[in-house]
Design a protein around this motif. Sequence first.
Motif, PDB file in Angstrom:
ATOM      1  N   THR A 229     -49.418   8.180  40.916  1.00 62.41           N
ATOM      2  CA  THR A 229     -50.519   7.241  41.145  1.00 62.41           C
ATOM      3  C   THR A 229     -51.306   7.730  42.355  1.00 62.41           C
ATOM      4  O   THR A 229     -50.987   8.761  42.946  1.00 62.41           O
ATOM      5  CB  THR A 229     -50.008   5.810  41.409  1.00 62.41           C
ATOM      6  N   LYS A 231     -51.142   6.541  45.141  1.00 60.67           N
ATOM      7  CA  LYS A 231     -50.368   6.281  46.349  1.00 60.67           C
ATOM      8  C   LYS A 231     -49.019   6.982  46.409  1.00 60.67           C
ATOM      9  O   LYS A 231     -48.452   7.124  47.495  1.00 60.67           O
ATOM     10  CB  LYS A 231     -50.131   4.773  46.489  1.00 60.67           C
ATOM     11  N   VAL A 232     -48.473   7.419  45.269  1.00 58.46           N
ATOM     12  CA  VAL A 232     -47.091   7.894  45.277  1.00 58.46           C
ATOM     13  C   VAL A 232     -46.839   8.866  44.124  1.00 58.46           C
ATOM     14  O   VAL A 232     -47.451   8.764  43.060  1.00 58.46           O
ATOM     15  CB  VAL A 232     -46.119   6.686  45.174  1.00 58.46           C
ATOM     16  N   GLY A 272     -50.543   0.649  38.289  1.00 56.73           N
ATOM     17  CA  GLY A 272     -49.423   1.467  38.742  1.00 56.73           C
ATOM     18  C   GLY A 272     -48.050   1.011  38.275  1.00 56.73           C
ATOM     19  O   GLY A 272     -47.070   1.188  39.002  1.00 56.73           O
ATOM     20  N   ASN A 299     -45.836   1.883  42.855  1.00 57.05           N
ATOM     21  CA  ASN A 299     -46.362   1.923  44.219  1.00 57.05           C
ATOM     22  C   ASN A 299     -45.397   1.327  45.235  1.00 57.05           C
ATOM     23  O   ASN A 299     -45.357   1.751  46.394  1.00 57.05           O
ATOM     24  CB  ASN A 299     -47.706   1.200  44.283  1.00 57.05           C
ATOM     25  N   THR A 300     -44.579   0.349  44.804  1.00 63.36           N
ATOM     26  CA  THR A 300     -43.664  -0.323  45.738  1.00 63.36           C
ATOM     27  C   THR A 300     -42.201   0.028  45.506  1.00 63.36           C
ATOM     28  O   THR A 300     -41.362  -0.199  46.377  1.00 63.36           O
ATOM     29  CB  THR A 300     -43.811  -1.846  45.623  1.00 63.36           C
TER      30      THR A 300
END
Length: 620
Positions: A229, A231-232, A272, A299-300
């Motif tokens: 994604t 972010k990650v 995501g 993402n988390t």
Amino acid sequence: MSQPPQPPQPPQQPNDAPKGFGAPQEPPASGFGAPQEPPAGGFGAPTPPPPNSLPPSAPPSPPAPAAPPAYGYPQTPGTPPPAGPPGYGYPQTPPQQPGYGYPGQPGGQPGYGYPTQPPTQPMAPQYGMPGAPDPGRKKPNTQLTIIIAAVVAVALIVGGGIWYATGKDDGKKNDATSGTGGNKGDAGGSATGGGGKEKAPANTAAKVLFQTPQPQVTDLSQVHGSWLTDKVYVKSGLKEIVGYDPAKGTQLWKLPLTGNVCEATTHVSADGKTAFAFETMENGSKYASCTEVAGLDLNTGRLLWQNDIKGASGDRKSRFDEVTLGAGTVAAGGLDGGAAWDLNTGKELWKSTTTTDQCKDVGYGGGDALVAVRKCGDYDHPTINVQPLDPKTGQPISTYKMLPGIQYAHIVSAKPLVLAADVGDTAGNGSGISDFFSVDDKTGKLLARIPAPGAKYAASCDSTSVEKCKMVAAGNGRLYVPTQQHANAASGSDSFGRTNELVAFDLTTGQLVPGKADAGDGYTLYPLRMDGNNVIGYKDAPYNKGTQVVSIDGGSLASTLLLENPADRTVRDALTSFSAKYSEILYGQGRLYLGVTMLSKPYSADDAAKKFLFMATGTG
């Protein structure tokens, strides 16, 4: 004394985990000249000597090992194909080859970009090209050779124009038993490129960002699943999934699991989220089984939910062979049928079981839509139906009946709906594909049947799985398929590399559209994914250059370089240890990520130091 590297072994499934439609899975055939997983190479893997180690007047020539070489050594050129087939992009009758599962002929083609024997005449057509002389006949004189070359050049130009304008095999492309339809307009339609997110940076030179060694294992272990994604970067490991900073490689989160990730979808929602299946031990069994399906916030790192279903007998959990994500619904299929859950909540939406007439869902294809492959009848004479579904209810929107005799159907794309199959076991190389089928998802009518024999085209689908197709992309009204490697005779007598092209077929007419994307001398190109109306492609490189990522305009097929990896030997060895056919390769925002799907016990301590779980390169 350290032992020489052994030939890599093909990836195998655990004995208790049959794949796809329930039949035992054939060991995958190698493709592109790349090793089968698990890879044996890594940093320090052997490579061919640099060109300057040979006399200036002698072109490099590969050694001929007595046994199949370890990855990184030049391979002996195989027996050339019989004379006479037309050039790439032309229809041809596939050669008679043993059926899937039989051992291949010795020799084979050389690996990516390694030197092959130079052409005997700069202007002469090479053996296997139209007009080439039979090797058993006397060698033509120079004047005759020049005449033949000129005739061949004219024939190729004229023939190419005829094919691109009207080329179509009307024999069986639109079989009446499967339904016909579609507009027979000009090949290529009005498809145009553009709309992609990936742009060329000011500096395309990449460097290694990070890499993670393979964890220690005592036997073959599955580690399916990698996602990206904004972010990650996320990769599965031994009984865990870990999220990493996409630029630095630092760990952002870790999700422990009861077993390894055994199946994973490649699809990711806009916010995501994705889905996967993992193993658990059940009823005192000594072996883990792929029974648990889960949703994941990439993402988390938060596990959104975890579910399973009972099998037909009701006394054990169903084992899943595939899982996918389509239009917000997670669907998993296996021997006992399938089931579907809401991606966000994990609520069970519907469940497919075996009916009295022995019909059951054996797998699903996802993305922007959800499509089921439904198998009816006995194992030897099944009927295969492909059904686009309402993702929330599981009700079919339409049905397309595959040709009689097809054992396994593969979903290349759910929207546009593109299928692949090995009709009559004619693919010829274990690719699982002899033909593609473009289908109207609303009516179930066949738009076009596209012959793509494995001897000519390099796309590949796992033999018994529904959605596991690689080296092929569909979108923009077109199907993008790479050709097999072949001698690059057009480059002249100073060229020793092999190459291929990316070609496109119109999904409405089935015709080959004008143009092609050339890989370049010594390079081999295949598609990774669509990017808007463009195609993101990965290029394996000759032994003295770095691999590349390119953006290919979906209309004109013109290529733009996005990333070029270092030509340094150790970096190249590490990159080429990830098999093109069996590894997970992702690209985004100027970064390339390569991960394995299977882990194996190292042969030695030295071999263990060369094995990687994943690595990343990037331009920034």
